[in-house]
Enzyme design. Structure first.
Site, PDB file in Angstrom:
ATOM      1  CE  LYS A   1      10.273 -13.743  23.534  1.00  0.00           C
ATOM      2  NZ  LYS A   1       9.826 -12.910  22.175  1.00  0.00           N
TER       3      LYS A   1
ATOM      4  CG  ASN B   1      10.629 -12.394  14.197  1.00  0.00           C
ATOM      5  OD1 ASN B   1      10.742 -13.471  13.830  1.00  0.00           O
ATOM      6  ND2 ASN B   1       9.684 -11.993  13.343  1.00  0.00           N
ATOM      7  CB  THR B   2       9.246  -7.051  13.493  1.00  0.00           C
ATOM      8  OG1 THR B   2       8.505  -8.044  14.170  1.00  0.00           O
ATOM      9  CG2 THR B   2       8.391  -6.257  12.649  1.00  0.00           C
TER      10      THR B   2
END
Length: 275
Positions: free
Chosen positions: A116, A225-226
């Site tokens: 990524k 994610n967060t």
């Protein structure tokens, strides 16, 4: 072509293929910002995710919260997506990508060339550098990497990266960790409509309704994610994001009704009782 084990609830007919590798989950998750490794492991399992991204630089330097992270997950069941988070220039990102490939090999994924790609010189808004990203992507593709670039929702840049050989494009919904949702929906739709590689919406999604919206637009996958790691109940949020991703994909494949400027009765007028 290798296919990972199918989690329950995923259609056998609807798979995601990136660089010749097939996945049944369209939700990718991360490993940062969790309170502890147990919470991370349980959340990833609840998400149904098969692709999990790892910040190579933070693992290599044993940054706080990342000590032993690479060994904390079962990489026989998950596919590692090393990322170049923390890199401010193309040259830095290229070096870290090489380290990430070696890390994946050491953990048993000998044929893992995924990266990524993040080139982010801006420390306040964490917005990617389009010029540096394209420069790094071109060089990494030549080195045999399967590049998944994180970018602004810029349709022209997305097309240039696709032409350079990137295996996906990953436009941001809004700034990383901001929870602002799909602020760039119009441009993301243009990217989706014109891309010949999978489009992964990355960054900004905060709640399951936004995840479903991105999938309903035709995105091939999401990276969240967060919103999961920082939720009051990360495991519950991971499961919710999993269901929203599947629901949005099913809705996209089913096809929504046209938007009309007038009402349309659900029941036909013929045969109604009169008098």
């Amino acid at each position: 072509m290798q296919t990972l084990d199918r989690p329950l609830g995923h259609s056998l007919e609807d798979t995601l293929t990136i660089a010749g590798r097939t996945f049944h989950s369209r939700l990718m998750t991360g490993t940062g910002k969790y309170r502890n490794f147990d919470e991370m492991r349980q959340s990833i399992a609840a998400s149904g995710s098969q692709i999990v991204t790892v910040a190579v630089r933070r693992v290599q330097t044993n940054a706080p919260g990342h000590e032993g992270l690479a060994e904390a997950l079962d990489w026989t069941q998950l596919w590692m997506l090393p990322n170049t988070a923390g890199c401010q220039t193309a040259d830095e990102a290229i070096r870290v990508a090489r380290l990430g490939r070696e890390m994946a090999k050491l953990l048993g994924q000998e044929d893992n060339n995924f990266v990524k790609l993040e080139v982010i010189p801006d420390s306040k808004y964490l917005l990617p550098d389009p010029i540096g990203t394209l420069e790094a992507a071109e060089k990494l593709v030549k080195e045999g990497f399967d590049v998944l670039p994180y970018i602004h929702a810029d349709p022209i840049l997305a097309k240039r990266l696709e032409e350079a050989g990137c295996v996906t494009v990953m436009p941001l919904g809004s700034p990383i960790g901001s929870g602002q949702g799909l602020k760039n929906a119009a441009n993301i739709q243009i990217i989706i409509d014109n891309a010949r590689v999978p489009v992964v919406v990355d960054a900004g999604i905060a709640v399951p309704s936004e995840a479903a919206q991105a999938m309903e637009m035709g995105a091939d996958a999401l990276l969240i994610n967060t919103a999961i790691a920082q939720a009051q109940n990360p495991v519950g949020m991971a499961q919710a994001m999993n269901l929203a991703t599947e629901a949005g994909r099913l809705a996209y494949r089913a096809g929504r009704i046209p938007v009309k400027s007038y009402a349309s009765a659900s029941s036909p007028a013929a045969g109604s009782i009169t008098g």
